[in-house]
Design a protein around this motif. Structure first.
Motif, mmCIF file in Angstrom:
data_model
loop_
_atom_site.group_PDB
_atom_site.id
_atom_site.type_symbol
_atom_site.label_atom_id
_atom_site.label_comp_id
_atom_site.label_asym_id
_atom_site.label_seq_id
_atom_site.Cartn_x
_atom_site.Cartn_y
_atom_site.Cartn_z
ATOM 1 N N THR A 40 0.807 -1.210 0.000
ATOM 2 C CA THR A 40 0.000 0.000 0.000
ATOM 3 C C THR A 40 0.842 1.263 0.000
ATOM 4 O O THR A 40 0.309 2.353 -0.216
ATOM 5 N N PHE A 58 3.171 0.058 -4.030
ATOM 6 C CA PHE A 58 1.979 0.070 -4.877
ATOM 7 C C PHE A 58 2.376 0.198 -6.348
ATOM 8 O O PHE A 58 1.862 -0.508 -7.214
ATOM 9 N N GLY A 113 -0.750 -4.709 3.825
ATOM 10 C CA GLY A 113 -0.833 -3.287 4.136
ATOM 11 C C GLY A 113 -1.525 -3.054 5.464
ATOM 12 O O GLY A 113 -2.352 -3.868 5.886
ATOM 13 N N GLY A 136 -2.052 6.692 0.890
ATOM 14 C CA GLY A 136 -2.623 5.360 0.691
ATOM 15 C C GLY A 136 -1.855 4.273 1.405
ATOM 16 O O GLY A 136 -2.199 3.090 1.296
ATOM 17 N N THR A 137 -0.814 4.649 2.155
ATOM 18 C CA THR A 137 -0.003 3.663 2.868
ATOM 19 C C THR A 137 -0.846 2.888 3.875
ATOM 20 O O THR A 137 -0.645 1.686 4.066
ATOM 21 N N ARG A 160 -9.998 0.995 -0.726
ATOM 22 C CA ARG A 160 -8.550 0.845 -0.922
ATOM 23 C C ARG A 160 -8.216 -0.536 -1.473
ATOM 24 O O ARG A 160 -7.355 -0.673 -2.360
ATOM 25 N N ILE A 161 -8.874 -1.562 -0.986
ATOM 26 C CA ILE A 161 -8.623 -2.908 -1.503
ATOM 27 C C ILE A 161 -9.010 -2.993 -2.971
ATOM 28 O O ILE A 161 -8.323 -3.629 -3.775
ATOM 29 N N GLN A 164 -8.813 -0.585 -5.106
ATOM 30 C CA GLN A 164 -7.710 0.055 -5.826
ATOM 31 C C GLN A 164 -6.558 -0.917 -6.032
ATOM 32 O O GLN A 164 -5.937 -0.951 -7.105
ATOM 33 N N LEU A 165 -6.272 -1.713 -5.017
ATOM 34 C CA LEU A 165 -5.198 -2.698 -5.127
ATOM 35 C C LEU A 165 -5.536 -3.771 -6.154
ATOM 36 O O LEU A 165 -4.673 -4.203 -6.923
ATOM 37 N N PHE A 222 -5.575 -10.510 0.832
ATOM 38 C CA PHE A 222 -5.105 -9.264 1.427
ATOM 39 C C PHE A 222 -4.776 -9.540 2.882
ATOM 40 O O PHE A 222 -5.612 -10.046 3.636
#
Length: 404
Positions: free
Chosen positions: A202, A207, A237, A286-287, A299-300, A302-303, A313
């Protein structure tokens, strides 16, 4: 047809500040794995470290053996075993024993070793760590498949070596290689067609490296007649989740500063973005996700989009929040985030939409059925026990006859 379930788990280094009781900290790590097992998390990966005070677990195998007796379903991995620190036969034998003791629930994560201080105490030159990991991995893959191996190097020897117990998992216990920004881990995974553990996925650099490292691994795999499986790719992350963003930010005041101190001043790892407000920097880069289940799900996603798809994850376990708030964070992820990526509620949503869309039809059928039974009763027993409002509610279908 439903697609593969995205698995959820934790990467437990762990990170415990030096002002607390280490015995109780280890006990709490075991309790966390039990909590995760009850919540339905699929994986927990346990670290190996020998210095710097925070990352307390020296033997992930010992921890896994204890955790396996306390849990029923969750798979348990070394996250990771530092290969330059071990004779390959001894390490393979321990992992194979765990494979039997856990009935196949163990996973074998490998890496070169993250802390230079660990290597220094063992007299291992830092510039040799990655070469030694590659050399050890070459023979470990073969040993864990039950093969006989003879190999001579400048730091270990094997002469007609083999495991004395046939592997429980076939063809071998699952193996995954740690990877961050450099292509070292991706190349090692690709050479053998192994799983990939993308640490720091992340962070900005991690990323950005996701797609390129996966491509490196798949290219190397093809060169060696292997294939890479996206289901064996894990992204790691940090997150802390609460019912509101404000509550999540308040929770992490408990331990965030000590966590940042460790990474910046002791481990010297570029995990925390620079900035006057560390919470803001972690969120905006986004870390880390410090917020709600919706923030975590976004966020997941996005990953998933950046990587092209992966199998699990893993939450980087961090101890930012007090124990009860930390357990709640895991619970909220299990209740509200995981189902979005595991299609757990798609049939429920389809069912409620179908029933809701036919409300008028189903209500009419229900009323008609009730009216028919009331009318039948009146025909058999008369209407003296039928309340007038029932007849009115049924549109007169079962209205009692008027008295003469």
């Amino acid at each position: 047809m439903f697609g593969p379930r995205l698995r959820f788990g934790a990467f437990i280094a762990p990170f415990h500040p030096v002002d607390e009781n280490p015995t109780l900290a280890l006990q709490r790590d075991l309790e966390l794995v039990e909590h995760m097992d009850r919540l339905g998390f699929e994986e927990a990966w346990i670290g190996e470290h020998h210095s710097a005070g925070y990352e307390l677990i020296a033997s992930p195998e010992l921890f896994i053996a204890a955790a396996a007796e306390r849990t029923k379903h969750i798979r348990l991995g070394t996250g990771v075993s530092s290969l330059p620190y071990h004779h390959p036969l001894m390490l393979a034998d321990r992992i194979n024993q765990l494979d039997h003791m856990t009935r196949g629930r163990v996973m074998f994560g490998v890496g070169p070793g993250a802390l230079i201080s660990d290597a220094r105490m063992m007299g291992i030159p830092p510039e040799k760590q990655r070469d030694r990991m590659d050399e050890a991995l070459d023979v470990l893959v073969r040993l864990l498949r039950g093969e006989e191996v003879t190999h001579k190097s400048d730091w270990f020897e094997l002469w007609q070596a083999r495991l004395q117990m046939t592997p429980y998992s076939r063809p071998s216990v699952e193996i995954a290689v740690a990877s961050q920004v450099s292509p070292t881990g991706a190349r090692a995974a690709g050479r053998h067609g192994l799983g990939l553990l993308s640490l720091g996925a992340t962070g900005t650099a991690g990323f950005s490296a996701l797609a390129s490292n996966w491509n490196i691994a798949t290219d190397l795999a093809a060169d060696h007649g292997k294939t890479m499986d996206r289901q064996a790719w894990r992204l790691v992350g940090p997150m802390h989740i609460a019912p509101t963003r404000e509550q999540a930010m308040e929770d992490i005041r408990f331990g965030l500063e000590k966590w940042i101190y460790y990474f910046r001043e002791i481990a010297n790892l570029p995990v925390v973005p620079e900035g006057p407000d560390p919470v803001k920097a972690l969120i905006e880069s986004g870390t880390a996700v410090i917020g709600t289940p919706e923030d975590a799900a976004n966020r997941i996603q996005q990953l998933v989009d950046e990587s092209g798809g992966f199998g699990a994850f893993l939450l980087m376990d961090h101890n930012w929040a007090p124990w009860e708030q930390k357990k709640l964070s895991y619970e909220l992820i299990a209740r509200y985030v995981a189902p979005k990526f595991q299609q757990l509620n798609e049939n429920r949503e389809a069912s409620i939409a179908w029933v809701g869309g036919k409300k008028a039809e189903f209500s009419g059928q229900t009323m008609a059925a009730m009216g028919a039974r009331i009318a039948q009763h009146i025909a058999e027993k008369g209407s003296k026990d039928i309340r007038p409002e029932f007849a009115a509610m049924l549109g007169g279908a079962a209205a009692p006859p008027k008295a003469e």
